[in-house]
Design a protein around this motif. Structure first.
Motif, short mmCIF file in Angstrom:
data_model
loop_
_atom_site.label_atom_id
_atom_site.label_comp_id
_atom_site.label_asym_id
_atom_site.label_seq_id
_atom_site.Cartn_x
_atom_site.Cartn_y
_atom_site.Cartn_z
N PHE A 35 0.73 -1.25 0.09
CA PHE A 35 0.04 -0.08 -0.03
C PHE A 35 1.00 1.15 0.01
O PHE A 35 1.75 1.22 0.80
N PHE A 36 0.63 2.16 -0.98
CA PHE A 36 1.09 3.57 -0.86
C PHE A 36 0.42 4.10 0.44
O PHE A 36 1.12 5.00 1.10
N VAL A 37 -0.85 4.19 0.56
CA VAL A 37 -1.57 4.61 1.70
C VAL A 37 -2.98 3.91 1.68
O VAL A 37 -3.39 3.27 0.65
N GLN A 38 -3.47 3.69 2.98
CA GLN A 38 -4.62 2.77 3.33
C GLN A 38 -5.63 3.81 3.43
O GLN A 38 -5.62 5.04 4.36
N GLN A 39 -6.82 3.66 3.18
CA GLN A 39 -8.01 4.21 3.51
C GLN A 39 -8.17 4.41 5.01
O GLN A 39 -7.90 3.44 5.69
N TYR A 74 2.89 9.32 -14.04
CA TYR A 74 1.65 9.86 -13.21
C TYR A 74 2.23 10.06 -11.80
O TYR A 74 2.95 9.70 -11.21
N PHE A 75 1.41 11.09 -11.21
CA PHE A 75 1.61 11.22 -9.73
C PHE A 75 0.55 10.67 -8.96
O PHE A 75 -0.54 10.12 -9.38
N ILE A 76 0.85 10.09 -7.86
CA ILE A 76 -0.04 9.43 -7.05
C ILE A 76 0.16 10.14 -5.51
O ILE A 76 0.95 10.32 -5.03
N THR A 77 -1.29 10.24 -4.93
CA THR A 77 -1.54 10.89 -3.55
C THR A 77 -2.88 10.81 -3.39
O THR A 77 -3.76 10.64 -4.45
N ASP A 78 -3.25 10.94 -2.25
CA ASP A 78 -4.81 11.28 -1.80
C ASP A 78 -4.59 12.53 -1.64
O ASP A 78 -4.47 13.26 -0.61
N TRP A 90 -9.07 6.96 0.14
CA TRP A 90 -8.84 5.96 -0.96
C TRP A 90 -7.64 4.92 -0.48
O TRP A 90 -6.88 5.56 0.54
N ASN A 91 -7.66 3.85 -0.94
CA ASN A 91 -6.45 2.84 -0.83
C ASN A 91 -5.80 3.01 -2.16
O ASN A 91 -6.55 3.35 -3.19
#
Length: 186
Positions: A35-39, A74-78, A90-91
């Protein structure tokens, strides 16, 4: 395309500013399934995908909903969590092994003091995010399921061999069965 070129081409930074911004990003490797980030957790980083594929999704009481699937350049983040200190809705999970360049929130916030052009760069970055969101909304309002599939396939052919089709179906707002019917017709 490397981060420096994306910063100059998409966001209009000077080469000098792009090099400075890129210098604050650190290489990070994620394994498939990480996971980059979890909900519901806080997202404190913004990353640029050098290679790999990520899925942005939420788990609801009834099902998982895929919001976005993307890879290289692409960039990723919430964004809501990152910019406004909110729990992530978001996860974000690696669907393949991945190499990303990561910027921590503390470094992001220092750009305003250390980079005179930052307000323009940040405005362009957020405008690009908003524009992508508008495109997604437009496709859901104006295009049929078959047209959404055709457009997505045309621009993301490589993902169809690397990503489970149920994730693509969810992202396109259709059931896996509908996606299968559309693919069979083509």
């Amino acid at each position: 395309m490397e981060l420096q070129h994306v910063l100059t081409d998409l966001f209009g930074t000077t080469l000098e500013d792009a090099k400075f911004i890129q210098s604050k990003f650190q290489i990070e490797y994620l394994n498939k399934g990480d996971f980059f980030v979890q909900q519901h957790k806080r997202c404190t980083k913004l990353s640029f995908i050098e290679n790999g594929i990520f899925r942005v999704f939420a788990e609801t009481a009834n099902k998982e909903i895929t919001q976005w699937i993307g890879g290289e350049n692409y960039f990723i983040t919430d964004l809501n969590s990152f910019l406004f200190d909110q729990p992530s809705r978001w996860n974000i999970r690696a669907l393949t092994d991945a190499k990303i360049l990561t910027l921590e929130l503390i470094d992001y916030r220092q750009f305003e003091q250390n980079l005179p052009s930052w307000n323009v760069v940040e405005k362009r970055f957020i405008a690009k995010c908003f524009s992508m969101l508008e495109d997604r909304i437009f496709s859901f309002i104006a295009l049929s399921a078959e047209e959404r599939y055709q457009h997505y396939f045309k621009t993301n052919k490589e993902l169809f061999n690397q990503v489970p089709l149920q994730y693509i179906a969810s992202m396109l707002g259709m059931t896996p069965e509908t996606l299968s019917r559309i693919r069979a017709k083509m």
